[in-house]
Motif scaffolding. Structure first.
Motif, mmCIF file in Angstrom:
data_model
loop_
_atom_site.group_PDB
_atom_site.id
_atom_site.type_symbol
_atom_site.label_atom_id
_atom_site.label_comp_id
_atom_site.label_asym_id
_atom_site.label_seq_id
_atom_site.Cartn_x
_atom_site.Cartn_y
_atom_site.Cartn_z
ATOM 1 N N ASP A 51 -4.614 -17.629 10.183
ATOM 2 C CA ASP A 51 -5.539 -17.971 9.266
ATOM 3 C C ASP A 51 -5.775 -16.867 8.319
ATOM 4 O O ASP A 51 -6.144 -17.003 7.326
ATOM 5 N N GLU B 182 -12.470 -19.579 3.249
ATOM 6 C CA GLU B 182 -12.524 -20.962 2.365
ATOM 7 C C GLU B 182 -13.547 -20.827 1.207
ATOM 8 O O GLU B 182 -12.879 -20.982 0.128
ATOM 9 N N ASP B 183 -14.587 -20.229 1.549
ATOM 10 C CA ASP B 183 -15.397 -19.866 0.273
ATOM 11 C C ASP B 183 -14.911 -18.838 -0.575
ATOM 12 O O ASP B 183 -14.852 -19.030 -1.821
ATOM 13 N N MET C 249 -8.465 -26.683 -3.777
ATOM 14 C CA MET C 249 -9.408 -26.550 -2.560
ATOM 15 C C MET C 249 -8.520 -25.947 -1.146
ATOM 16 O O MET C 249 -7.349 -26.598 -0.996
ATOM 17 N N PRO C 250 -8.955 -25.138 -0.256
ATOM 18 C CA PRO C 250 -8.076 -24.510 0.636
ATOM 19 C C PRO C 250 -8.315 -25.571 1.931
ATOM 20 O O PRO C 250 -9.135 -24.927 2.935
ATOM 21 N N TYR C 251 -7.629 -26.595 1.861
ATOM 22 C CA TYR C 251 -7.536 -27.390 3.128
ATOM 23 C C TYR C 251 -7.140 -26.705 4.307
ATOM 24 O O TYR C 251 -5.926 -25.925 4.427
ATOM 25 N N GLU D 51 -15.947 -30.849 -1.262
ATOM 26 C CA GLU D 51 -15.184 -31.537 -2.211
ATOM 27 C C GLU D 51 -15.683 -32.908 -2.390
ATOM 28 O O GLU D 51 -15.578 -33.497 -3.783
ATOM 29 N N LEU E 169 -8.017 -24.393 6.286
ATOM 30 C CA LEU E 169 -7.943 -22.870 6.527
ATOM 31 C C LEU E 169 -9.462 -22.802 7.208
ATOM 32 O O LEU E 169 -10.458 -23.310 6.696
ATOM 33 N N ARG E 170 -9.386 -22.069 8.102
ATOM 34 C CA ARG E 170 -10.631 -21.663 9.083
ATOM 35 C C ARG E 170 -11.286 -20.328 8.442
ATOM 36 O O ARG E 170 -12.245 -20.037 9.073
ATOM 37 N N VAL F 219 -14.849 -27.711 3.743
ATOM 38 C CA VAL F 219 -14.209 -27.736 2.575
ATOM 39 C C VAL F 219 -14.058 -29.216 1.907
ATOM 40 O O VAL F 219 -14.498 -29.428 0.733
ATOM 41 N N ARG F 220 -13.728 -30.065 2.850
ATOM 42 C CA ARG F 220 -13.722 -31.509 2.564
ATOM 43 C C ARG F 220 -14.910 -32.126 2.148
ATOM 44 O O ARG F 220 -15.388 -32.929 1.368
ATOM 45 N N PHE G 254 -5.106 -16.356 4.526
ATOM 46 C CA PHE G 254 -6.266 -15.808 3.420
ATOM 47 C C PHE G 254 -5.833 -14.536 2.822
ATOM 48 O O PHE G 254 -5.867 -14.606 1.466
#
Length: 319
Positions: A224, A181-182, A173-175, A76, A177-178, A72-73, A228
């Motif tokens: 998680d 995320e997409d 953005m979903p920081y 971004e 989260l495992r 995710v990061r 979601f």
């Protein structure tokens, strides 16, 4: 056709055996006005060095190195450093066909679409077999598009799609989260889009490998998964999705209940926390209790018992 810059964003983590094929496919595009932003997310193999060497001979490649912070990061950071009017995402172990960007961009410009998706191939890394999968939509209205996502007629993946860059100005953005995320980014992008189109040609090649992040089993994912589900459900209220979304949302919830359960969660806790529709919990409760006794694999082979949950399993584990 005008000639806008397209930003291709590639998060990279320990993919030394696949990276060159991915990069070559991007720089072999028939549409050449592109920049490729590869974010090395703290790779411990030779991926970072490979990127730097490739960039020496390819001026359109921008390499960014960061400590391992997750996909995710990495994405971004790629978006923040992009300059294109449109962006697309390619996973570093996948590859794309040479006409993908040209074809998606032509439709985007011709229809003024904010998102254009394409079909894709699932490529088995061991056998080399390919299976073509479609991305399609139930209709052109926003609720039809969102229902298509909930029902997984269109993938939740960011790859295989061309996005107007400005969509990401509004996306949270979903920081951390495992799981999903997409999906969380994709649902937001589709919600903010004014028009969506699909190209029914398999331009994206998704390489399915047992060692990938997606296919490596992770421990203790149940919380998680609940997060979601809650985030997708909250979007329905926040963005005022209408009644047409109700049944697709129930199907989404039911499938994720199953994923949650398989990853160690318990149905009672989930119902207490999220408030699952009664009909779904009734349909699943007997099956889930039976799984506890006989095991998941045996259960899925018992077609005369597991029809409902078997369909959910296929739905929940698809791309």
């Amino acid at each position: 056709m005008t000639n806008p810059l397209i930003s291709v964003i590639i998060p990279v983590y320990n993919v030394g055996n696949y990276l060159l094929k991915c990069l070559d496919s991007c720089f072999s595009q028939t549409y050449t006005n592109i920049e490729v932003i590869a974010v090395n997310d703290g790779s411990t193999d030779n991926s970072g060095k490979m990127l730097d060497q490739y960039a020496e001979n390819e001026l359109r490649l921008k390499v960014i190195h960061q400590q391992n912070r997750g996909v995710v990061r990495a994405r971004e950071l790629g978006i923040v450093n992009s300059k294109g009017e449109y962006v697309c995402f390619v996973d570093s172990d996948d590859f794309i066909e040479k006409d993908m960007i040209y074809s998606l961009l032509r439709v985007a410009l011709g229809t003024k679409a904010d998102i254009v998706s394409c079909d894709f191939c699932i490529c088995d890394d061991k056998t080399g077999n390919k299976v073509i999968k479609r991305n399609y939509y139930l209709g052109s209205q926003k609720e039809d598009i969102l229902a298509s996502l909930l029902l997984r007629y269109c993938t939740w993946s960011l790859w295989g799609k061309l996005f107007r860059r400005e969509l990401f100005d509004s996306i949270k953005m979903p920081y951390g989260l495992r799981v999903g995320e997409d999906g969380l980014v994709c649902f937001q992008a589709y919600n903010y889009s004014r028009k969506v189109e699909a190209v029914n040609l398999p331009f994206y090649n998704y390489v399915q490998r047992t060692s990938s992040v997606t296919h490596t089993k992770k421990a203790d994912l149940s919380l998680d998964i609940l997060e979601f589900i809650e985030q997708i459900m909250s979007m329905k209220d926040m963005f005022h999705w209408g009644a047409k979304i109700d049944m697709p949302m129930n199907t989404f919830i039911a499938s994720q209940m199953f994923v949650y359960y398989v990853n160690g969660g318990r149905l009672k806790r989930m119902i207490e926390r999220i408030g699952i529709p009664f009909r779904i919990s009734q349909m699943m409760s007997l099956d889930l209790r039976f799984i506890e006794k006989v095991g998941l694999l045996i259960f899925l082979k018992m077609n005369y018992i597991s029809g409902y949950l078997r369909r959910l399993y296929i739905y929940a584990t698809s791309c």
